[in-house]
Design a protein around this motif. Sequence first.
Motif, PDB file in Angstrom:
ATOM      1  N   MET A 319       0.845  -1.191   0.000  1.00  0.00           N
ATOM      2  CA  MET A 319       0.000   0.000   0.000  1.00  0.00           C
ATOM      3  C   MET A 319       0.879   1.239   0.000  1.00  0.00           C
ATOM      4  O   MET A 319       1.938   1.252   0.630  1.00  0.00           O
ATOM      5  CB  MET A 319      -0.913   0.008   1.227  1.00  0.00           C
ATOM      6  CG  MET A 319      -1.787  -1.244   1.375  1.00  0.00           C
ATOM      7  SD  MET A 319      -2.626  -1.315   2.975  1.00  0.00           S
ATOM      8  CE  MET A 319      -4.255  -0.846   2.499  1.00  0.00           C
ATOM      9  N   GLY A 320       0.432   2.292  -0.706  1.00  0.00           N
ATOM     10  CA  GLY A 320       1.187   3.534  -0.737  1.00  0.00           C
ATOM     11  C   GLY A 320       1.170   4.228   0.632  1.00  0.00           C
ATOM     12  O   GLY A 320       0.583   3.712   1.583  1.00  0.00           O
ATOM     13  N   ASN A 321       1.855   5.345   0.738  1.00  0.00           N
ATOM     14  CA  ASN A 321       2.478   6.058  -0.362  1.00  0.00           C
ATOM     15  C   ASN A 321       3.749   5.337  -0.817  1.00  0.00           C
ATOM     16  O   ASN A 321       4.444   4.732  -0.025  1.00  0.00           O
ATOM     17  CB  ASN A 321       2.812   7.483   0.074  1.00  0.00           C
ATOM     18  CG  ASN A 321       1.560   8.257   0.476  1.00  0.00           C
ATOM     19  OD1 ASN A 321       0.532   8.191  -0.187  1.00  0.00           O
ATOM     20  ND2 ASN A 321       1.651   8.975   1.573  1.00  0.00           N
ATOM     21  N   PHE A 322       4.028   5.473  -2.114  1.00  0.00           N
ATOM     22  CA  PHE A 322       5.212   4.820  -2.660  1.00  0.00           C
ATOM     23  C   PHE A 322       6.390   5.775  -2.818  1.00  0.00           C
ATOM     24  O   PHE A 322       7.439   5.384  -3.316  1.00  0.00           O
ATOM     25  CB  PHE A 322       4.871   4.160  -4.000  1.00  0.00           C
ATOM     26  CG  PHE A 322       3.930   2.984  -3.849  1.00  0.00           C
ATOM     27  CD1 PHE A 322       4.369   1.797  -3.266  1.00  0.00           C
ATOM     28  CD2 PHE A 322       2.614   3.066  -4.243  1.00  0.00           C
ATOM     29  CE1 PHE A 322       3.523   0.722  -3.093  1.00  0.00           C
ATOM     30  CE2 PHE A 322       1.750   1.994  -4.083  1.00  0.00           C
ATOM     31  CZ  PHE A 322       2.203   0.819  -3.508  1.00  0.00           C
ATOM     32  N   PRO A 326       5.989  14.067  -2.373  1.00  0.00           N
ATOM     33  CA  PRO A 326       5.056  14.025  -3.504  1.00  0.00           C
ATOM     34  C   PRO A 326       5.748  13.573  -4.777  1.00  0.00           C
ATOM     35  O   PRO A 326       6.964  13.718  -4.938  1.00  0.00           O
ATOM     36  CB  PRO A 326       4.585  15.483  -3.607  1.00  0.00           C
ATOM     37  CG  PRO A 326       4.715  16.007  -2.219  1.00  0.00           C
ATOM     38  CD  PRO A 326       5.913  15.320  -1.630  1.00  0.00           C
ATOM     39  N   PHE A 327       4.976  13.040  -5.691  1.00  0.00           N
ATOM     40  CA  PHE A 327       5.460  12.368  -6.900  1.00  0.00           C
ATOM     41  C   PHE A 327       6.667  13.048  -7.531  1.00  0.00           C
ATOM     42  O   PHE A 327       6.672  14.249  -7.740  1.00  0.00           O
ATOM     43  CB  PHE A 327       4.327  12.308  -7.921  1.00  0.00           C
ATOM     44  CG  PHE A 327       4.750  11.787  -9.266  1.00  0.00           C
ATOM     45  CD1 PHE A 327       5.159  10.479  -9.407  1.00  0.00           C
ATOM     46  CD2 PHE A 327       4.751  12.613 -10.372  1.00  0.00           C
ATOM     47  CE1 PHE A 327       5.550   9.994 -10.632  1.00  0.00           C
ATOM     48  CE2 PHE A 327       5.131  12.133 -11.602  1.00  0.00           C
ATOM     49  CZ  PHE A 327       5.526  10.823 -11.740  1.00  0.00           C
ATOM     50  N   ASN A 328       7.696  12.240  -7.809  1.00  0.00           N
ATOM     51  CA  ASN A 328       8.867  12.756  -8.512  1.00  0.00           C
ATOM     52  C   ASN A 328       9.148  11.899  -9.749  1.00  0.00           C
ATOM     53  O   ASN A 328       8.584  10.807  -9.912  1.00  0.00           O
ATOM     54  CB  ASN A 328      10.093  12.791  -7.581  1.00  0.00           C
ATOM     55  CG  ASN A 328      10.417  11.419  -7.007  1.00  0.00           C
ATOM     56  OD1 ASN A 328      10.724  10.487  -7.757  1.00  0.00           O
ATOM     57  ND2 ASN A 328      10.360  11.282  -5.690  1.00  0.00           N
ATOM     58  N   LEU A 329      10.039  12.369 -10.604  1.00  0.00           N
ATOM     59  CA  LEU A 329      10.265  11.746 -11.899  1.00  0.00           C
ATOM     60  C   LEU A 329      10.937  10.384 -11.807  1.00  0.00           C
ATOM     61  O   LEU A 329      10.941   9.622 -12.765  1.00  0.00           O
ATOM     62  CB  LEU A 329      11.114  12.682 -12.782  1.00  0.00           C
ATOM     63  CG  LEU A 329      10.436  14.015 -13.149  1.00  0.00           C
ATOM     64  CD1 LEU A 329      11.411  14.891 -13.928  1.00  0.00           C
ATOM     65  CD2 LEU A 329       9.179  13.775 -13.971  1.00  0.00           C
ATOM     66  N   ASP A 361      -1.139  10.241  -1.210  1.00  0.00           N
ATOM     67  CA  ASP A 361      -0.253  11.218  -1.852  1.00  0.00           C
ATOM     68  C   ASP A 361       0.381  10.699  -3.136  1.00  0.00           C
ATOM     69  O   ASP A 361       1.263  11.356  -3.700  1.00  0.00           O
ATOM     70  CB  ASP A 361       0.855  11.638  -0.880  1.00  0.00           C
ATOM     71  CG  ASP A 361       0.310  12.337   0.354  1.00  0.00           C
ATOM     72  OD1 ASP A 361      -0.728  13.021   0.228  1.00  0.00           O
ATOM     73  OD2 ASP A 361       0.902  12.200   1.440  1.00  0.00           O
ATOM     74  N   ASP A 362      -0.029   9.521  -3.592  1.00  0.00           N
ATOM     75  CA  ASP A 362       0.537   8.979  -4.828  1.00  0.00           C
ATOM     76  C   ASP A 362      -0.069   9.654  -6.048  1.00  0.00           C
ATOM     77  O   ASP A 362      -1.147  10.263  -5.980  1.00  0.00           O
ATOM     78  CB  ASP A 362       0.318   7.462  -4.901  1.00  0.00           C
ATOM     79  CG  ASP A 362       1.267   6.703  -3.994  1.00  0.00           C
ATOM     80  OD1 ASP A 362       2.420   7.143  -3.845  1.00  0.00           O
ATOM     81  OD2 ASP A 362       0.853   5.678  -3.404  1.00  0.00           O
ATOM     82  N   PRO A 365      -5.224  11.082 -10.983  1.00  0.00           N
ATOM     83  CA  PRO A 365      -5.963  12.213 -11.569  1.00  0.00           C
ATOM     84  C   PRO A 365      -6.510  13.178 -10.523  1.00  0.00           C
ATOM     85  O   PRO A 365      -6.717  14.350 -10.809  1.00  0.00           O
ATOM     86  CB  PRO A 365      -7.108  11.531 -12.332  1.00  0.00           C
ATOM     87  CG  PRO A 365      -7.234  10.167 -11.726  1.00  0.00           C
ATOM     88  CD  PRO A 365      -5.864   9.791 -11.274  1.00  0.00           C
ATOM     89  N   SER A 366      -6.774  12.711  -9.278  1.00  0.00           N
ATOM     90  CA  SER A 366      -7.259  13.594  -8.227  1.00  0.00           C
ATOM     91  C   SER A 366      -7.080  12.902  -6.881  1.00  0.00           C
ATOM     92  O   SER A 366      -6.739  11.726  -6.814  1.00  0.00           O
ATOM     93  CB  SER A 366      -8.739  13.946  -8.443  1.00  0.00           C
ATOM     94  OG  SER A 366      -9.570  12.878  -8.036  1.00  0.00           O
ATOM     95  N   THR A 367      -7.347  13.642  -5.817  1.00  0.00           N
ATOM     96  CA  THR A 367      -7.258  13.072  -4.475  1.00  0.00           C
ATOM     97  C   THR A 367      -8.612  12.553  -4.000  1.00  0.00           C
ATOM     98  O   THR A 367      -8.734  12.076  -2.877  1.00  0.00           O
ATOM     99  CB  THR A 367      -6.754  14.127  -3.476  1.00  0.00           C
ATOM    100  OG1 THR A 367      -7.640  15.254  -3.491  1.00  0.00           O
ATOM    101  CG2 THR A 367      -5.345  14.571  -3.826  1.00  0.00           C
ATOM    102  N   ALA A 368      -9.643  12.666  -4.836  1.00  0.00           N
ATOM    103  CA  ALA A 368     -10.978  12.199  -4.455  1.00  0.00           C
ATOM    104  C   ALA A 368     -10.995  10.675  -4.352  1.00  0.00           C
ATOM    105  O   ALA A 368     -10.275   9.975  -5.062  1.00  0.00           O
ATOM    106  CB  ALA A 368     -12.015  12.675  -5.468  1.00  0.00           C
ATOM    107  N   LEU A 369     -11.838  10.158  -3.452  1.00  0.00           N
ATOM    108  CA  LEU A 369     -12.022   8.723  -3.286  1.00  0.00           C
ATOM    109  C   LEU A 369     -13.279   8.276  -4.032  1.00  0.00           C
ATOM    110  O   LEU A 369     -14.226   9.038  -4.137  1.00  0.00           O
ATOM    111  CB  LEU A 369     -12.161   8.376  -1.800  1.00  0.00           C
ATOM    112  CG  LEU A 369     -10.923   8.600  -0.927  1.00  0.00           C
ATOM    113  CD1 LEU A 369     -11.283   8.406   0.556  1.00  0.00           C
ATOM    114  CD2 LEU A 369      -9.797   7.652  -1.307  1.00  0.00           C
TER     115      LEU A 369
END
Length: 518
Positions: A319-322, A326-329, A361-362, A365-369
């Motif tokens: 399970m994340g966060n991975f 926040p997301f990086n390249l 935080d992975d 398209p959005s943070t919505a569940l």
Amino acid sequence: MSGVLRNKVQRKFKMRGYSLKVEALSEVLSFLSHFPSDALDDALELLLDELHHLSLKSSILDREPVHKVVSLLLEADAAVEENPSSSSSSASALRVIDTFIVPKFRYDPVKKFFHEHTGRLPIHGDASAKATLYKDRFLLLFQRVSRDPRFSTLAFDASSSDYGSCEISPIQSLVGRVGRRWIMGVISQLEDGHFYLEDLTAAVEYKITTGFFVENTIVLAEGEMQLDGVFQVRTCGFPPLEDREKSMAFFSGLDFFGGGILTKEETLRLAELEKNAVNDMFVILSDVWLDNEETLGNLETILNGYENVEVVPSLFVFMGNFCSQPFNLSFKVQFGKLGQMIASHQRLKEHSRFLFIPGPDDVGPSTALPRCPLPKFLTEEFQKYVPNAIFSSNPCRIKFYTQDIVLFRHDMLYRMRRSCLIPPSTEETSDPFEHLVATIIHQSHLCPLPLTVQPIIWNYDHGLHLYPTPHTIVLGDKSEQKAFRYTGVTCFNPGSFSNDGTFVAYRPCNQEVELSAL
């Protein structure tokens, strides 16, 4: 018979949104010929589930993707026949269910029955979808409460129940009436600093008593209407629970969970197999930071350990966060390294399955569940090394024989405590995790927070419902590792693997939770 089977196959694929070309249909029929007639439905469902996890370019299927999945399934079946004690034998018993394909049911209070929604559900609902979200939540709990003997409406000639008369009054009916009444409603803050209880008829202002309540939760309240129009609450609590077996008996034939309908005979047969599946084990880790060298080293230690046990785990859940930030390249590259690490453990690669669930935080398209699976372009490098890995939604569901398991990764404890209208009562327990578990089970919802605190995709709110109550709920949270059994439901938080090295080994045959740490 072949014509009937052909039509059945085409109908099943069409229900999942696929169309079959002639060569693909022949491949499916050839695959089904390996199974007896009483196992055809299970084999077909398994094939459809595996196809769902492929990166398909079109809903019109040709022979190539079908042949790829069929080959993998037949190889696994052959391996089971060679070594029946292998944990791979549980592969067909374990199904991962994406939240976005869970059936949607709506309760009709007039006919007192659930109706299944047919057709596609748009991600972006119109304004009415938001109101429907609250209405569906309320009716789901209302129909449950209406069967409770303490709140059942008595017939004219019926004698009073052992619990006394606790009939629930519509809020609209409170106007002009005196004496104590029971009402059921959603906590809303329609004006700053003023809290209301709303049902489907009206709203009434009320004063809050002790409890673990946030806006949007549904409560039962006993009190009396005051002259100033405020409902003075004397007793307030969550709607009472209903046994899973009772819920299932009332609405048998409805697939709330999304794992398919089982006959009584199938249920008994699978229950016996589940009871004997003593070697099956799930290893569950949360907060697996792939950009952290210490985390990767700890993960290597765990994989090495399980590679050398007599029977390897059936399933690893990551399970994340991975990412620690926040997301990086480098995300795609880090996933590729993880794939190489797993592939270097030959027994785990061959006999275990790997499930990945995105964290709050992975990238997405959005943070919505609910959250959709991790994007395929980020995981394609990983899947070169572990082709049978499953990337699912958050939350997601697992059907293991007869057992319903829900997995959810969100920092719920922190958010619920911040959103509490008043501090929780310590009369029964002072453990915040136990408060959280009680709240979501009584609300029959994984995230009963205000939509301003945690947005939810209106048309897919049903994917967070917990009705009927599942057997096990996994709440991935960055807070302290915990396990708690509440009203027959096993709930646990595996802890934060990257922060404190904690994880859980879970045995579904007896719902045993082993809290582990490096």
